[in-house]
Design an enzyme around this catalytic site. Sequence first.
Site, mmCIF file in Angstrom:
data_model
loop_
_atom_site.group_PDB
_atom_site.id
_atom_site.type_symbol
_atom_site.label_atom_id
_atom_site.label_comp_id
_atom_site.label_asym_id
_atom_site.label_seq_id
_atom_site.Cartn_x
_atom_site.Cartn_y
_atom_site.Cartn_z
ATOM 1 N N PRO A 1 -2.200 -6.055 -8.338
ATOM 2 C CA PRO A 1 -0.972 -6.841 -8.234
ATOM 3 C C PRO A 1 -0.182 -6.866 -9.539
ATOM 4 C CG PRO A 1 -2.771 -8.317 -8.683
ATOM 5 C CD PRO A 1 -3.351 -6.919 -8.699
ATOM 6 N N TRP A 2 0.878 -7.676 -9.548
ATOM 7 C CA TRP A 2 1.838 -7.666 -10.655
ATOM 8 C C TRP A 2 1.687 -8.836 -11.615
ATOM 9 C CZ3 TRP A 2 3.580 -12.340 -9.454
ATOM 10 C CH2 TRP A 2 3.702 -12.703 -8.109
ATOM 11 N N LYS B 1 -3.354 2.472 -8.225
ATOM 12 C CA LYS B 1 -1.955 2.216 -7.861
ATOM 13 C C LYS B 1 -1.535 0.831 -8.355
ATOM 14 C CE LYS B 1 0.317 0.425 -4.480
ATOM 15 N NZ LYS B 1 1.453 -0.158 -5.236
ATOM 16 N N VAL C 1 -15.525 3.942 6.721
ATOM 17 C CA VAL C 1 -16.635 3.105 6.199
ATOM 18 C C VAL C 1 -16.670 3.134 4.670
ATOM 19 C CG1 VAL C 1 -19.042 2.429 6.528
ATOM 20 C CG2 VAL C 1 -17.874 3.736 8.290
ATOM 21 N N GLU D 1 -0.843 -20.004 -0.089
ATOM 22 C CA GLU D 1 -0.698 -19.631 -1.488
ATOM 23 C C GLU D 1 0.792 -19.399 -1.790
ATOM 24 O OE1 GLU D 1 -2.282 -15.768 -2.891
ATOM 25 O OE2 GLU D 1 -3.174 -16.905 -4.537
ATOM 26 N N LYS E 1 -15.319 -17.335 1.088
ATOM 27 C CA LYS E 1 -14.453 -17.455 2.265
ATOM 28 C C LYS E 1 -13.322 -16.399 2.240
ATOM 29 C CE LYS E 1 -13.621 -22.024 2.226
ATOM 30 N NZ LYS E 1 -13.509 -23.458 2.484
#
Length: 485
Positions: free
Chosen positions: A149-150, A174, A243, A381, A451
């Site tokens: 993420p950023w 990436k 898988v 979130e 979770k």
Amino acid sequence: MKSYRMYINGEWVESCRGTYFPVHDPSTEEIIAEVPDANAQDVDRAVAAARAAFDSGPWSQSTAQDRGRLLFRLAQKVRDETPRLAELESRNCGKPIVESEYDMADVATCFEYYGGLATKVLGHVNPVPANALSLSLREPVGVAGQIIPWNYPLLMAAWKLAPALAAGCACVLKPAEQTPLTALEMAQWFEEVGLPPGVVNIITGFGETAGAPLVQHPQVNKIAFTGSAAVGKQIVKMAADTVKRVTLELGGKSPNIFFADADFEAAIDGALFGVFINQGEVCSAGSRILVERTIYSRFLEAMTEKAGRIKLGPPLERETKMGPLVSKEQYERVNSYVEIGKKEAKLAIGGSRPASPARGYYVAPTIFYDVDNSARIAREEIFGPVAAVIPFNNETEAIRLANDTPYGLAAAVWSRDIFKVFRVVKALRAGVVWVNHMQPTYVEAPWGGYKQSGFGRELGPWGIEEYLETKQVHINLDEQPIGWY
Ligand code: NAP
Ligand code: MG
């Protein structure tokens, strides 16, 4: 404006289509760079390079010492170039320069930690009841696809690359579309520190067009992902067909719990730091602030007063304590939650764009109170500077509210009563629990969620485990035929 290429097989290349997309400075809203727009064909190239490096290149013959030293050299480059990297990180993602400097130190420490750990990966002798020698060998899992993420661009790259390289894997990384620049800058030193071509490939592109083909690629053995729960769920499904090993770090809605007997000043600081550091763009943000009813009004008042003094400003100014959000999209997303919050709860402070700076994706620190734990702003979130303050009456209720969430990444509890603290620590369903603090993170300790915050652990010895396979080897020492038939 700088035009970047991406890094595949040790070379700086354009995308196969030759197309680029822009990268912004969120504090000025200006374009500061362009990067190649990779698609499935580019992913194929990168995976082929990684595959060749892993299967037959010099990397496959590298020793643990070689890999360890290489990681130390990379760490040193990051330390030497910290001013330049930190500035670029702040320009690209909006975080205050002082925070970027801490991030760069953590990046270097992460490479050093795994540089040291490379030579401590041990096998095992299994005590089988036979005239035999039974061994467990630890081997690299192969080609790892890493999607990040950023919010901590280079640090998230380091958390993924360092353990993978220590283990002997080859990587296709990436970065997030918004923040690819520091990873590309770091790639300039890969050859110099001794990484053979193809061992680390960096592809720039979008999730749907570059991330998804990486996850689906049959030649990729493992996907390590950090990001939103929505994308994490898609990744598990996409990875199922081949898988792949998958590890996920998906953020949360972490409770920060304040009992009446906590040190008051420290508690106020801890509540603000827990939710507003890095503009609240933190997967472990203490975005649900649970406060014991007997101190609730005084707590809210002190917190609001102090939040009003948080210095928003340009990321490169050293006094700045909060910069802009990373992008227009995130700015709009967070503001839409602020509007939802105004309908669901009471607003103590914030709730609008600050008057200054005049440009940029700034959101004022925002505190909602009397929030019901079932409200959307308490369940979803937000990933911005938005706090939900929730009162509770006693320990049992605090635990119930804290655990009443689909997530389980982190939690914190503040009190001077060690009996109560330990009861709460044991009862919390979260992968990281702080006591009388929130957010300090060290490479030596495990990081990951319970979770729907994901599975698998990063950092520490747990982090390298996720890049290792275990091979059982049975060596028969009995020279007689089996004699079964
Ligand atoms: P995101 O969409 O989950 O992106 C995370 C990474 O996954 C990016 O590199 C993204 O690519 C990539 N991706 C997106 N769709 C994909 C797909 N279908 N297949 C493979 N890869 C894919 O997160 P975001 O858009 O950056 O932010 C949205 C929300 O996610 C935030 O508001 C926040 O709630 C949450 N988030 C959580 C964390 C965390 O640490 N837990 C970090 C960042 C965001 P591109 O973005 O480059 O297209
Ligand atoms: Mg995205």
